[in-house]
Motif scaffolding. Sequence first.
Motif, short mmCIF file in Angstrom:
data_model
loop_
_atom_site.label_atom_id
_atom_site.label_comp_id
_atom_site.label_asym_id
_atom_site.label_seq_id
_atom_site.Cartn_x
_atom_site.Cartn_y
_atom_site.Cartn_z
N CYS A 1 0.84 -1.20 0.00
CA CYS A 1 0.00 0.00 0.00
C CYS A 1 0.88 1.25 0.00
O CYS A 1 0.61 2.23 -0.72
N HIS B 1 -2.41 -1.01 -11.34
CA HIS B 1 -2.88 -2.30 -10.83
C HIS B 1 -1.97 -3.44 -11.26
O HIS B 1 -1.80 -4.42 -10.52
N LEU C 1 0.75 -3.27 -8.70
CA LEU C 1 0.28 -3.72 -7.38
C LEU C 1 0.10 -5.24 -7.36
O LEU C 1 0.47 -5.91 -6.38
N GLU C 2 -0.43 -5.79 -8.45
CA GLU C 2 -0.60 -7.25 -8.50
C GLU C 2 0.75 -7.96 -8.37
O GLU C 2 0.88 -8.92 -7.60
N LEU D 1 2.05 -7.69 -4.83
CA LEU D 1 1.34 -8.59 -3.90
C LEU D 1 1.75 -10.04 -4.11
O LEU D 1 1.75 -10.84 -3.16
N THR D 2 2.12 -10.39 -5.33
CA THR D 2 2.62 -11.75 -5.54
C THR D 2 4.00 -11.90 -4.88
O THR D 2 4.29 -12.93 -4.26
N ASP E 1 3.33 -12.41 -1.23
CA ASP E 1 3.00 -13.80 -0.89
C ASP E 1 4.27 -14.64 -0.78
O ASP E 1 4.42 -15.46 0.13
#
Lengths: 255, 255
Positions: free
Chosen positions: A83, A103, A106-107, A110-111, A114
Amino acid sequence: MSTAAYELFYWPGIQGRGEFVRLALEEAGASYVDVARLPKDQGGGVDPIRRILETAGGRHFAPPVLAYRGGAAGDLVIGQTACILDFLATRHAELLPDPSLRHAALELQLTFADFIGEAHDTHHPISSALYYEDQKAEAKRRSDGFLRARVPRFLGHFEAVIRDNAASSSSSLLGAGFSYVDLTAFQVMSGLAYAFPNAYARNSDDVPLLVALKERVASRPRIAAYLASSRRLPFSQHGLFRHYPELDLSEGPRR
Amino acid sequence: MSTAAYELFYWPGIQGRGEFVRLALEEAGASYVDVARLPKDQGGGVDPIRRILETAGGRHFAPPVLAYRGGAAGDLVIGQTACILDFLATRHAELLPDPSLRHAALELQLTFADFIGEAHDTHHPISSALYYEDQKAEAKRRSDGFLRARVPRFLGHFEAVIRDNAASSSSSLLGAGFSYVDLTAFQVMSGLAYAFPNAYARNSDDVPLLVALKERVASRPRIAAYLASSRRLPFSQHGLFRHYPELDLSEGPRR
């Protein structure tokens, strides 16, 4: 207090998740204070972290937290690494060349998040509240699955993304060129190389574009200057990526 | 193919991470197709998921993936739950009352994502590639730490956030009122109640505002209609939240 545009609140002794934010601030050439690393009599230490987490009406679950002072809408205080990076990318074009790819960036971030979570859990598969020594056997089992299955799968994904882009014009994770996600890739690959040198060597041959990206990021002028400075903390047994030789693969490269 | 605005690609038999997206689409009253749940001869099943994950130039690591057809900039295809929700919130004011709170919402969503990851790992602490039965002892140890330390800490955080807002005007997770983050809170609380009924009962007394929020979300007209429909899949032993009685606390409420 300070006249810097940003204040970063993160544990003072480790790279950890704060490092992804530090790298972005450095690449952007932003003026920032790494608050907890200030001397105590200048407002440093962990007390300001605790205070900012527990501010009524503006709570955060955990560091890193970034405060942006002096925006048109007043102070903005943000937690959660991905964020924070998404926010910084709205203010610094150096971090995201094309806002329409917000996006997509961001994707990918976020991967990576993880993947980072799984990397952390190799040494703490049972509980972060227990010592590593109290979950060593479980850590070995979890590390085996992580290194043999998850590392190739994650790195293979990122490699394929770069390969797709390389077919056009970019050798970065975004087709439009360098972005903050490349900084994250650098940090993750550096962390893997530190924590699991055998597994890293074994996987490197399969992800040449990712390895090349890591090296290119390290030689970007602002990043190279940062890495050579005292602002860059070393990897250690207290961060996300920890080097316990017994958790690594026993074999090195396949050659 | 379809004339719906959105296509959701997610495993057809489980709520899983796809459920956070389904709830948002339902609350927004959006027209969408849950692709993998279509009959095979209408393009359903898991093959379309595999295809969209491995599209050269537009890869995704894992479902859920959301495709938005017919935007001004062409098709947009997005993975990662929190990223999808952030995107939907830019298009549906029902999901985010005040666009200036985008980062506040994303931060909360990512904190829920951390919590969800920990909830998943209670039944798979060693490896997602192994059966639960092959990691039962480790699952019990991990669940104990999760239920005794992490659940109170996460729920306590969300409760404090709502309490801060309740002091002004909102009884939601955002001060401006209902948002997609409240849908996520509903789903997480429902998942906890299903998977760990004793631990849920034990914690409920400490988080009355969060429990009330869960119930309020369930009675929102579009959500109530969705929950009563066949589109809502049941919780099961294949999703994020699984009910293995041996992992729950043995005690119920403290009363």
